[in-house]
Design a protein around this motif. Structure first.
Motif, short mmCIF file in Angstrom:
data_model
loop_
_atom_site.label_atom_id
_atom_site.label_comp_id
_atom_site.label_asym_id
_atom_site.label_seq_id
_atom_site.Cartn_x
_atom_site.Cartn_y
_atom_site.Cartn_z
N ARG A 1 0.89 -1.02 0.01
CA ARG A 1 0.16 -0.08 0.01
C ARG A 1 0.87 1.09 0.00
O ARG A 1 1.96 1.24 0.84
CB ARG A 1 -0.72 0.03 0.93
CG ARG A 1 -1.58 1.25 1.19
CD ARG A 1 -2.72 1.39 2.62
NE ARG A 1 -3.68 0.54 2.28
CZ ARG A 1 -4.64 0.48 1.51
NH1 ARG A 1 -5.05 1.47 0.68
NH2 ARG A 1 -5.46 -0.56 1.52
N ILE A 2 0.52 2.13 -0.97
CA ILE A 2 1.13 3.51 -0.75
C ILE A 2 0.26 4.31 -0.41
O ILE A 2 -1.17 4.56 -0.78
CB ILE A 2 1.42 4.06 -2.33
CG1 ILE A 2 2.73 3.31 -2.78
CG2 ILE A 2 1.97 5.48 -2.11
CD1 ILE A 2 2.82 3.58 -4.22
N MET A 3 0.41 4.94 0.90
CA MET A 3 -0.59 5.70 1.74
C MET A 3 -1.40 6.87 0.94
O MET A 3 -0.43 7.74 0.02
CB MET A 3 0.23 6.28 2.86
CG MET A 3 0.32 5.25 3.98
SD MET A 3 1.39 5.85 5.37
CE MET A 3 0.24 7.01 6.08
N GLY A 4 -2.51 6.76 0.83
CA GLY A 4 -3.15 7.86 0.27
C GLY A 4 -3.37 7.51 -1.38
O GLY A 4 -4.01 8.34 -2.14
N GLU A 5 -2.83 6.38 -1.81
CA GLU A 5 -3.03 6.08 -3.34
C GLU A 5 -3.76 4.77 -3.71
O GLU A 5 -4.38 4.55 -4.57
CB GLU A 5 -1.62 5.99 -3.86
CG GLU A 5 -0.88 7.32 -4.10
CD GLU A 5 0.60 7.20 -4.79
OE1 GLU A 5 0.53 5.99 -5.73
OE2 GLU A 5 1.10 8.21 -4.78
#
Length: 92
Positions: free
Chosen positions: A4-8
């Protein structure tokens, strides 16, 4: 592995890509330790770009457990420092 890429969102990454990602992670860690904010920004961007390029995006409605969570592209040096383990952002 689900990342997970935070915010994406999330991407699925093959384990074979982690050698390349670990090199960027090591570089990012060294820049953080030296306080090189410009280098940190450049390498964080390169790391996230590599994850996006090498990974397969999961649908937005997918709720898979993430084995790895990476900071958003605009995360500060201090925010990323709080996310670090002994191995950096990426284990191994």
């Amino acid at each position: 592995m689900i990342v997970r890429i935070m915010g994406e969102g999330q991407v699925k990454l093959d384990d074979a890509h982690f050698t390349e990602l670990n090199k960027l992670d090591d570089e990012l860690l060294a820049e953080m330790e030296s306080g090189d904010d410009e280098g940190f920004r450049r390498t964080l961007g390169a790391l996230l770009d590599a994850v996006r390029r090498l990974g397969t995006p999961l649908p937005d409605d997918a709720l898979e457990p993430s084995a790895l969570i990476l900071p958003s592209p605009d995360a500060s040096l201090d925010e990323v420092r709080e996310m670090l383990s002994d191995d950096g952002l990426i284990p191994g």
